[in-house]
Design a protein around this motif. Structure first.
Motif, mmCIF file in Angstrom:
data_model
loop_
_atom_site.group_PDB
_atom_site.id
_atom_site.type_symbol
_atom_site.label_atom_id
_atom_site.label_comp_id
_atom_site.label_asym_id
_atom_site.label_seq_id
_atom_site.Cartn_x
_atom_site.Cartn_y
_atom_site.Cartn_z
ATOM 1 N N GLU A 68 9.654 9.519 0.597
ATOM 2 C CA GLU A 68 9.093 9.733 1.881
ATOM 3 C C GLU A 68 8.828 8.331 2.667
ATOM 4 N N PRO A 69 9.146 8.465 3.915
ATOM 5 C CA PRO A 69 8.804 7.117 4.730
ATOM 6 C C PRO A 69 7.210 6.867 4.567
ATOM 7 N N ALA A 70 6.861 5.791 4.545
ATOM 8 C CA ALA A 70 5.253 5.259 4.359
ATOM 9 C C ALA A 70 4.335 5.927 5.236
ATOM 10 N N GLU A 71 4.776 6.115 6.338
ATOM 11 C CA GLU A 71 4.166 6.939 7.350
ATOM 12 C C GLU A 71 3.805 8.444 6.970
ATOM 13 N N VAL A 72 4.665 8.927 6.320
ATOM 14 C CA VAL A 72 4.353 10.366 5.903
ATOM 15 C C VAL A 72 3.341 10.265 4.974
ATOM 16 N N LEU A 73 3.409 9.199 4.079
ATOM 17 C CA LEU A 73 2.367 9.270 3.148
ATOM 18 C C LEU A 73 1.159 8.588 3.349
ATOM 19 N N GLY A 74 0.897 8.186 4.554
ATOM 20 C CA GLY A 74 -0.478 7.512 5.019
ATOM 21 C C GLY A 74 -0.468 6.383 5.086
ATOM 22 N N PHE A 75 0.391 5.465 4.972
ATOM 23 C CA PHE A 75 0.444 4.172 4.837
ATOM 24 C C PHE A 75 0.897 3.543 6.229
ATOM 25 N N THR A 94 2.293 0.507 6.662
ATOM 26 C CA THR A 94 3.561 -0.386 6.490
ATOM 27 C C THR A 94 4.394 0.028 5.096
ATOM 28 N N GLU A 95 5.603 -0.383 5.015
ATOM 29 C CA GLU A 95 6.137 -0.340 3.698
ATOM 30 C C GLU A 95 5.616 -1.206 2.653
ATOM 31 N N GLU A 96 5.190 -2.232 3.148
ATOM 32 C CA GLU A 96 4.131 -3.341 2.344
ATOM 33 C C GLU A 96 3.199 -2.530 1.482
ATOM 34 N N GLU A 97 2.197 -1.916 2.419
ATOM 35 C CA GLU A 97 1.249 -1.301 1.988
ATOM 36 C C GLU A 97 1.326 -0.383 0.737
ATOM 37 N N LEU A 98 2.700 0.527 1.134
ATOM 38 C CA LEU A 98 3.257 1.725 0.106
ATOM 39 C C LEU A 98 3.594 0.909 -0.935
ATOM 40 N N GLU A 99 4.301 -0.195 -1.032
ATOM 41 C CA GLU A 99 4.717 -1.031 -2.271
ATOM 42 C C GLU A 99 3.718 -1.742 -2.890
ATOM 43 N N SER A 100 2.456 -1.887 -2.265
ATOM 44 C CA SER A 100 1.389 -2.409 -3.187
ATOM 45 C C SER A 100 0.761 -1.304 -3.889
ATOM 46 N N ALA A 101 0.719 -0.237 -3.268
ATOM 47 C CA ALA A 101 -0.162 0.946 -3.923
ATOM 48 C C ALA A 101 0.993 1.310 -5.095
ATOM 49 N N ILE A 102 2.140 1.323 -4.840
ATOM 50 C CA ILE A 102 2.931 1.673 -5.763
ATOM 51 C C ILE A 102 2.841 0.908 -7.269
ATOM 52 N N LYS A 103 2.748 -0.561 -6.811
ATOM 53 C CA LYS A 103 2.849 -1.504 -8.066
ATOM 54 C C LYS A 103 1.159 -1.270 -8.698
ATOM 55 N N LEU A 104 0.345 -0.940 -7.997
ATOM 56 C CA LEU A 104 -1.088 -0.798 -8.681
ATOM 57 C C LEU A 104 -1.011 0.474 -9.334
#
Length: 66
Positions: A32-39, A41-51
């Protein structure tokens, strides 16, 4: 008569069938695009996935019982 010939008798020539024009999107790939998941930017999503996917040794885990 082969199965393909039987199918063509029912729907006509398979060469004349046109797609509906529906393009696959990210959700069809399980993404899903980052916006759909509540982020924002893509960078915020990638950071959350890493954590969420960080490997932790069992000796580093501390459980707090409240």
């Amino acid at each position: 008569m082969t199965e393909l010939e039987e199918l063509e008798d029912i729907v006509g020539s398979l060469e004349n069938i046109e797609p509906f024009g529906i393009e696959p999107d990210f959700s069809s790939l399980g993404l899903e695009p980052a916006e759909v998941l509540g982020f924002q930017t893509e960078e915020e999503l990638e950071s959350a996935i890493k954590l969420l996917t960080i490997e932790v040794k069992s000796s580093q885990i501390i459980l707090i019982d409240i």
